[in-house]
Design a protein around this motif. Structure first.
Motif, PDB file in Angstrom:
ATOM      1  N   GLY A 180      -9.819 -16.165 -15.370  1.00 28.85           N
ATOM      2  CA  GLY A 180      -9.653 -17.527 -16.936  1.00 28.85           C
ATOM      3  C   GLY A 180     -10.268 -16.221 -17.543  1.00 28.85           C
TER       4      GLY A 180
ATOM      5  N   THR B 295      -1.076 -18.688 -15.478  1.00 33.94           N
ATOM      6  CA  THR B 295      -1.986 -18.869 -16.619  1.00 33.94           C
ATOM      7  C   THR B 295      -1.188 -18.169 -17.886  1.00 33.94           C
TER       8      THR B 295
ATOM      9  N   ARG C 153       1.869 -24.006 -14.675  1.00 40.11           N
ATOM     10  CA  ARG C 153       0.037 -23.714 -15.257  1.00 40.11           C
ATOM     11  C   ARG C 153      -0.242 -22.485 -16.154  1.00 40.11           C
TER      12      ARG C 153
ATOM     13  N   LYS D  51      -1.321 -21.021 -19.838  1.00 38.46           N
ATOM     14  CA  LYS D  51      -1.867 -20.959 -20.758  1.00 38.46           C
ATOM     15  C   LYS D  51      -1.622 -20.516 -21.795  1.00 38.46           C
TER      16      LYS D  51
END
Length: 187
Positions: free
Chosen positions: A81, A107, A137, A139
């Protein structure tokens, strides 16, 4: 033990891959034909190297090519991340249209980071061309950050896939197809 025995199932064959890469290259060639400067294809190392090579050979415009390395996985299967750029461009992208060529976007965090990085280097616009896209997935909606287009080869279900440049712990990149890695090999 052969590499194929590590694969649970094949999602996309070499023929399906070749057809989709040809279609993406045709779309990019049409969309970017109006730029006065050749677009810069920037491969995200290392996973995109096969896709970038195949894509570049099919694009009918003059292009320049470079690589950038952004790391967020290490040797695991989940993104940290927090991507870091460990190898930057040699190419000057000031005033140029950049196409970031990625193996897989999940993400969106790494892609958002790379778009911002290209813009900080003076790119006039940034498009993204990913071979696989895992929107389930997502984000970060990196598409809102970019002034360019989003091209994707295939929408990928939420499996851990390898082949065609994609790896697990630096293995399986040389598979000519995209396959689902058997879970017992990475869990």
């Amino acid at each position: 033990m052969s590499l194929d025995s590590h694969i649970e199932r094949v999602l996309w064959t070499p023929d399906q891959i070749a057809t989709r890469v040809f279609d993406l290259a045709a779309q990019i060639s049409t969309d970017l034909s109006h730029f006065s400067e050749p677009p810069a294809l920037v491969g995200v190392a290392t996973g995109a190297f096969l896709f970038l090579a195949d894509l570049a050979r099919q694009i009918t415009l003059p292009v320049t090519v470079d690589f950038i390395r952004a790391e967020s996985y290490g040797s695991g299967t989940l993104s940290s991340g927090s991507p870091t750029i460990s190898f930057d461009l040699k190419l000057d992208v000031t005033g140029r249209h950049v196409v970031l060529v990625e193996d897989i976007v999940d993400t969106g965090t790494t892609m958002a980071h790379l778009i911002a990085h290209m813009e900080s280097k003076g790119a006039s616009s940034v498009s993204v061309c990913t071979f696989l896209d895992k929107p389930s997935r997502r984000k970060v909606d990196f598409q809102l950050l970019s002034k360019g287009k989003f091209y994707r080869g295939f929408e990928c279900p939420d499996y851990f896939v390898v082949g065609y440049g994609m790896d697990f712990a630096e293995r399986y990149r040389n598979l000519p197809y995209i396959g689902v890695l058997k879970p017992e090999l990475y869990k």
